[in-house]
Write an enzyme that holds these catalytic residues in place. Structure first.
Site, PDB file in Angstrom:
ATOM      1  N   SER A 220      72.452  57.558-102.464  1.00  0.00           N
ATOM      2  CA  SER A 220      71.798  56.719-103.467  1.00  0.00           C
ATOM      3  C   SER A 220      72.612  56.787-104.754  1.00  0.00           C
ATOM      4  O   SER A 220      72.864  57.878-105.266  1.00  0.00           O
ATOM      5  CB  SER A 220      70.370  57.210-103.727  1.00  0.00           C
ATOM      6  OG  SER A 220      69.577  57.077-102.568  1.00  0.00           O
ATOM      7  N   GLY A 222      71.784  55.108-107.682  1.00  0.00           N
ATOM      8  CA  GLY A 222      71.004  54.626-108.808  1.00  0.00           C
ATOM      9  C   GLY A 222      71.126  53.123-108.975  1.00  0.00           C
ATOM     10  O   GLY A 222      70.946  52.352-108.030  1.00  0.00           O
ATOM     11  N   GLY A 225      73.228  50.849-106.452  1.00  0.00           N
ATOM     12  CA  GLY A 225      72.873  50.613-105.059  1.00  0.00           C
ATOM     13  C   GLY A 225      72.986  51.838-104.180  1.00  0.00           C
ATOM     14  O   GLY A 225      72.740  52.968-104.618  1.00  0.00           O
ATOM     15  N   GLY A 251      63.692  56.951-103.456  1.00  0.00           N
ATOM     16  CA  GLY A 251      64.719  57.450-102.543  1.00  0.00           C
ATOM     17  C   GLY A 251      64.148  57.846-101.200  1.00  0.00           C
ATOM     18  O   GLY A 251      64.794  57.671-100.154  1.00  0.00           O
ATOM     19  N   ASP A 252      62.931  58.365-101.205  1.00  0.00           N
ATOM     20  CA  ASP A 252      62.278  58.748 -99.949  1.00  0.00           C
ATOM     21  C   ASP A 252      61.901  57.510 -99.147  1.00  0.00           C
ATOM     22  O   ASP A 252      62.025  57.487 -97.922  1.00  0.00           O
ATOM     23  CB  ASP A 252      61.036  59.590-100.249  1.00  0.00           C
ATOM     24  CG  ASP A 252      61.336  60.739-101.192  1.00  0.00           C
ATOM     25  OD1 ASP A 252      62.417  61.330-101.066  1.00  0.00           O
ATOM     26  OD2 ASP A 252      60.491  61.026-102.061  1.00  0.00           O
TER      27      ASP A 252
END
Length: 314
Positions: A220, A222, A225, A251-252
């Site tokens: 990830s 931020g 992308g 993110g999960d």
């Protein structure tokens, strides 16, 4: 069937505040109480997609009971490992512009017996699953090599591992060969011990972690992308997020989307991006449903330009 393991779960309380002012009495415009922890959120996102999932959790005290009840109400099966300590509670203060201030408790310390029981419980559940998502920091009492042992046991049972952790636990687990690891930009930089100012630097860092044992790296980045580096090559993807409401659990949700779509290749990356982008438009740590997704807005590039600067460098 996707199994998740969260060694340090939590209850997450999110309060909306007009502005964060130190030393002042803050009045909230509402409160959310959600099951917390990275693996817990992955299970919630999988359940929101209408798929089966089981969360293996060490739970203790009244917060542990409430966490299990909240997960059950969201369609997540819970396999609880009883511990003497109390499950932790975290607090998040959300401002209207999307700024989020988080206060995280360290959580309980697990005994040697509780640590072993948690490993044994995962091993007993692993035979009937395709993916095990091992997520989050390790609580006090668990050695950095704990995840590595879990990966070895999962492989012996025929399951594949997606690992999302940081600190000493990440390099310790690489030698065990997890199929997918999911660092963010800061964790990727820390794992290779150098800053990553460009997308090309991030690709090289991911390739380095693959030589150290990771099958694929889903990073990830931020606002820049997400990046997928695997045996198929390097893929970079973006999805627009013009109005960020809360990035807790985004993110999960991305990892859940990746695994839901098979856990490999650009199609899985596209699913990860769609789930992550949808999550930031929701309050607290709410997980997106299929109706929230906008897959038509996702853009994927193979062999992205290496000189593309990263907005957030570490």
């Amino acid at each position: 069937m996707i199994l998740t393991v969260t060694p340090n779960p939590s209850l997450d309380r999110t309060y909306g505040v007009p502005a964060l002012s130190r030393g002042r009495v803050l009045r909230t415009d509402g409160e959310r109480v959600d099951p917390g922890g990275k693996g817990v959120n992955v299970s919630r996102a999988v359940a929101a997609a209408g798929l089966r999932t089981t969360a293996v959790l060490p739970l203790g005290g009244t917060p542990g009971v409430l966490l299990a009840e909240l997960l059950g109400a969201q369609g997540v099966d819970v396999t609880a490992v009883s511990i003497a300590g109390q499950t932790r509670s975290n607090i998040a203060l959300a401002e209207p512009d999307g700024t989020l201030t988080k206060i995280n408790s360290p959580g309980p310390e697990l005994s040697r017996e509780e640590s072993a029981l948690l490993l044994d419980t995962v091993g007993s559940c692993a035979a009937d699953v395709t993916w095990i998502a091992c997520c989050g920091s390790l609580p006090r009492g668990l050695a950095p090599e704990w995840y590595a042992e879990l990966v070895r046991r999962a492989h012996a049972a025929g399951a594949r591992i997606a690992l999302d952790t940081s600190g000493p636990a990440l390099p310790a687990a690489l030698a065990a060969g997890p199929e997918v690891i999911k660092p963010n930009a800061a964790e990727l930089a820390a794992a290779v011990g150098r800053p990553l100012p460009t997308l090309g630097d991030a690709v090289k860092a991911a390739e380095e972690l693959r030589t150290r044992g990771a099958g694929a790296v889903l990073a990830s980045l931020g606002r820049d992308g997400q990046l997928l580096v695997s045996a198929e090559g390097a893929f970079h993807g973006t999805a627009p997020t013009p109005a960020v409401r809360s990035d807790v659990g985004a993110g999960d949700a991305s990892l859940a989307g990746f695994l839901i779509a098979g856990g490999a290749g650009p199609q899985a990356l596209a699913s990860a991006l769609a789930h992550g982008a949808a999550a930031v438009h929701l309050p607290g740590s709410a997980m997106p449903t299929p109706a929230d997704l906008r897959p038509d807005q996702v853009r994927i590039t193979r062999n992205p330009p290496p000189d593309l600067p990263l907005t957030d460098t570490f």
